[in-house]
Design a protein around this motif. Structure first.
Motif, PDB file in Angstrom:
ATOM      1  N   ILE A  86      49.653  50.676  51.542  1.00  0.00           N
ATOM      2  CA  ILE A  86      49.621  52.115  51.329  1.00  0.00           C
ATOM      3  C   ILE A  86      48.592  52.485  50.265  1.00  0.00           C
ATOM      4  CG2 ILE A  86      50.983  54.056  50.433  1.00  0.00           C
ATOM      5  CD1 ILE A  86      53.418  52.702  51.866  1.00  0.00           C
ATOM      6  N   SER A  87      48.518  51.693  49.207  1.00  0.00           N
ATOM      7  CA  SER A  87      47.523  51.951  48.160  1.00  0.00           C
ATOM      8  C   SER A  87      46.112  51.949  48.734  1.00  0.00           C
ATOM      9  CB  SER A  87      47.648  50.908  47.048  1.00  0.00           C
ATOM     10  OG  SER A  87      48.894  51.018  46.394  1.00  0.00           O
ATOM     11  N   SER A  88      45.841  51.008  49.627  1.00  0.00           N
ATOM     12  CA  SER A  88      44.515  50.951  50.258  1.00  0.00           C
ATOM     13  C   SER A  88      44.294  52.152  51.167  1.00  0.00           C
ATOM     14  CB  SER A  88      44.387  49.655  51.069  1.00  0.00           C
ATOM     15  OG  SER A  88      44.475  48.524  50.229  1.00  0.00           O
ATOM     16  N   LEU A  89      45.298  52.513  51.936  1.00  0.00           N
ATOM     17  CA  LEU A  89      45.174  53.644  52.863  1.00  0.00           C
ATOM     18  C   LEU A  89      44.916  54.942  52.117  1.00  0.00           C
ATOM     19  CD1 LEU A  89      48.106  52.651  55.226  1.00  0.00           C
ATOM     20  CD2 LEU A  89      45.685  52.678  55.861  1.00  0.00           C
ATOM     21  N   LEU A  90      45.619  55.171  51.024  1.00  0.00           N
ATOM     22  CA  LEU A  90      45.443  56.403  50.256  1.00  0.00           C
ATOM     23  C   LEU A  90      44.042  56.490  49.660  1.00  0.00           C
ATOM     24  CD1 LEU A  90      48.886  56.655  48.406  1.00  0.00           C
ATOM     25  CD2 LEU A  90      48.061  58.080  50.300  1.00  0.00           C
ATOM     26  N   HIS A  91      43.490  55.330  49.319  1.00  0.00           N
ATOM     27  CA  HIS A  91      42.132  55.307  48.769  1.00  0.00           C
ATOM     28  C   HIS A  91      41.142  55.910  49.758  1.00  0.00           C
ATOM     29  CE1 HIS A  91      38.751  53.864  46.369  1.00  0.00           C
ATOM     30  NE2 HIS A  91      38.224  53.385  47.478  1.00  0.00           N
ATOM     31  N   PHE A  92      41.415  55.746  51.065  1.00  0.00           N
ATOM     32  CA  PHE A  92      40.523  56.270  52.104  1.00  0.00           C
ATOM     33  C   PHE A  92      41.070  57.560  52.725  1.00  0.00           C
ATOM     34  CE2 PHE A  92      39.479  51.774  51.749  1.00  0.00           C
ATOM     35  CZ  PHE A  92      38.103  51.840  51.599  1.00  0.00           C
ATOM     36  N   GLN A  93      41.988  58.209  52.013  1.00  0.00           N
ATOM     37  CA  GLN A  93      42.464  59.570  52.303  1.00  0.00           C
ATOM     38  C   GLN A  93      43.181  59.701  53.643  1.00  0.00           C
ATOM     39  OE1 GLN A  93      39.718  62.766  50.911  1.00  0.00           O
ATOM     40  NE2 GLN A  93      38.257  61.078  50.569  1.00  0.00           N
TER      41      GLN A  93
END
Length: 362
Positions: free
Chosen positions: A299-306
Motif C-alpha cells: 500500500i505504501s508503494s501504491l500511494l506513492h504513485f497516487q
C-alpha cells in the motif's frame, strides 16, 4: 516447463545456523520473499534479531525428523532451503528425508571447500585423535563444543587442548563437565581474522590447529594462513561425504526467478530481468486484500504513485488504520468475497498471510 519457470506457492522454509543462512535471511527480507527461518538455539535467534526480524518468522527448536515432517505437512511451505553447516550431516539427512516424505521441494546450499595443501587430513575426528595421541604439543581446537568429548581421550587433554567455543552458558557447562577449565576454554564468537588466529596459536604455544574444512565463509583460509605463520600444523577433519547441492549465488538466482524478483541494472551493465513498463496510475482504483505487514508495504508503494486504494480485511496494521482514519485509504472491515472482484479496479493485490485466500483472489 523449465525448472526456473515453475511458480511457487506458499512460503520458503530456511534451515540456517551458518553465515550463508544469515545472508539468505537478509536476501529474503530485502526481496520480500515469504519465508520462515528455523534455527536450533536462542543464540541463533539473537544473531538474526541483530538484523531486525519484523518481516520474518523465526522458529527456534532442535527439530527431529518426525517434527520436521509434521511441520512440512501443514501445507505452509512449498520449498525448503537447507543452509545448515556442512558437517551437520545428520541434520541434513533429516531435513532431506522429511522433505521427501512430505513431498516438499528441497534445495541444499553447499559451502565451497577451502584449499587443503599442506594439511594433515583425517577422515573423521577419531582419526584426528589417533594422530594427535602419537604427536606431542599443544592443540588449538576450532571444532566447537559438541564433539570435544572425543579429545578427552588424549593424555593430559585438560592442559594440552585449548578449545575455542561459542560463548553460550550451556556450552561452557558441558565443557566444564568434560574437564576443560579456565584458560583452556576460549569463549568467543567469530569470524576470526588471520591476526587473531596467529595470536591465539602463539599465546598458547600450539603446535597443532584442529579444524574442519568450513570453507571461505567459515574462515578456513585465515586459519590455514595463520597456522603457517605461527609454525603450527593443521589437522583437518574431512567433510562427512560428498553432497549434491548449489552455491549461494545459484540458489539466490533461482529464487529470484521463482518469485519474480526484479534485478536492477548493475555497474557492470547487467540487464533487468523484467521489462519496466511505466504508466500513469494517478486516480486509478486498486483493491488490496489483506491488512498485514505485506499489505502495508504494498500500500505504501501504491500511494506513492497516487493510486486510489481500497482495502478489504478483517484487521489491519496500526499504520494502515491510521491511513484509513486520515482518509488516505478506504477500509472495508470484513472478509473478501467473490463479488468484490470486479472491473471497477484496475489492479487487485492479494496480500494476505493465507495461501488459500490469495489463491481464491487470483
Amino acid at each position: 516447463m523449465k525448472e526456473e519457470e515453475k511458480g511457487v506457492e506458499g512460503k520458503v522454509l530456511l534451515f540456517a545456523g551458518t553465515s550463508e543462512g544469515r545472508r539468505l535471511y537478509d536476501f529474503f527480507l530485502t526481496n520480500g520473499i515469504p519465508f520462515d527461518i528455523s534455527v536450533a538455539t536462542e543464540y541463533g535467534r539473537e544473531l538474526l534479531e541483530e538484523k531486525g526480524k519484523e518481516d520474518s518468522h523465526i522458529l527456534v527448536n532442535r527439530l527431529s525428523e518426525a517434527e520436521m515432517e509434521a511441520l512440512l505437512r501443514t501445507g505452509t511451505y512449498s520449498l525448503v532451503v537447507d543452509a545448515t553447516h556442512p558437517y551437520a550431516a545428520e541434520v541434513t539427512k533429516n531435513i532431506h528425508t522429511a522433505c521427501q516424505a512430505a513431498q516438499v521441494e528441497y534445495l541444499r546450499l553447499l559451502r565451497e571447500e577451502g584449499r587443503q595443501e599442506g594439511v594433515i587430513r583425517c577422515g573423521n575426528l577419531a582419526e584426528a585423535v589417533d594422530y594427535l595421541r602419537s604427536h606431542e604439543g599443544n592443540i588449538l581446537s576450532t571444532i566447537g563444543s559438541k564433539e570435544l568429548r572425543q579429545l578427552t581421550a588424549l593424555e593430559h587433554f585438560e592442559e594440552r587442548v585449548f578449545a575455542r567455543i561459542l560463548p553460550l552458558p550451556e556450552a561452557v557447562t558441558q565443557c566444564h563437565e568434560m574437564g576443560f577449565q579456565g584458560k583452556n576454554l576460549i569463549c568467543m564468537q567469530g569470524p576470526f581474522s588471520f591476526d587473531m588466529n596467529v595470536a591465539m596459536l602463539r599465546q598458547y604455544q600450539c603446535r597443532y590447529l584442529l579444524t574442519k574444512n568450513s570453507g571461505k565463509a567459515g574462515g578456513f583460509d585465515e586459519k590455514l594462513s595463520a597456522a603457517k605463520a605461527a609454525g603450527a600444523k593443521v589437522v583437518l577433519i574431512d567433510r562427512p561425504s560428498e553432497e549434491q547441492g548449489m552455491s549461494y549465488e545459484e540458489i539466490t538466482s533461482l529464487l529470484k526467478k521463482r518469485f519474480g524478483v526484479i534485478e536492477k541494472e548493475t555497474a557492470k551493465g547487467e540487464r533487468w530481468e523484467r521489462f519496466p513498463l511505466f504508466v500513469d496510475t494517478k486516480g486509478k482504483k486498486v483493491l488490496v486484500v489483506g491488512g498485514g505487514a505485506v499489505a502495508s508495504r504494498r500500500i505504501s508503494s501504491l500511494l506513492h504513485f497516487q493510486w486510489e486504494v481500497t482495502v478489504i480485511a478483517p484487521r489491519m496494521e496500526e499504520e494502515l488504520v491510521g491511513m484509513a482514519e486520515s482518509g488516505r485509504i478506504c477500509w472495508e472491515q470484513r472478509k473478501v468475497c467473490p463479488q468484490d472482484i470486479h472491473k471497477e479496479f484496475s489492479l487487485i493485490v492479494a496480500a494476505t498471510d493465507s495461501r488459500e485466500v490469495n489463491r481464491e483472489v487470483g
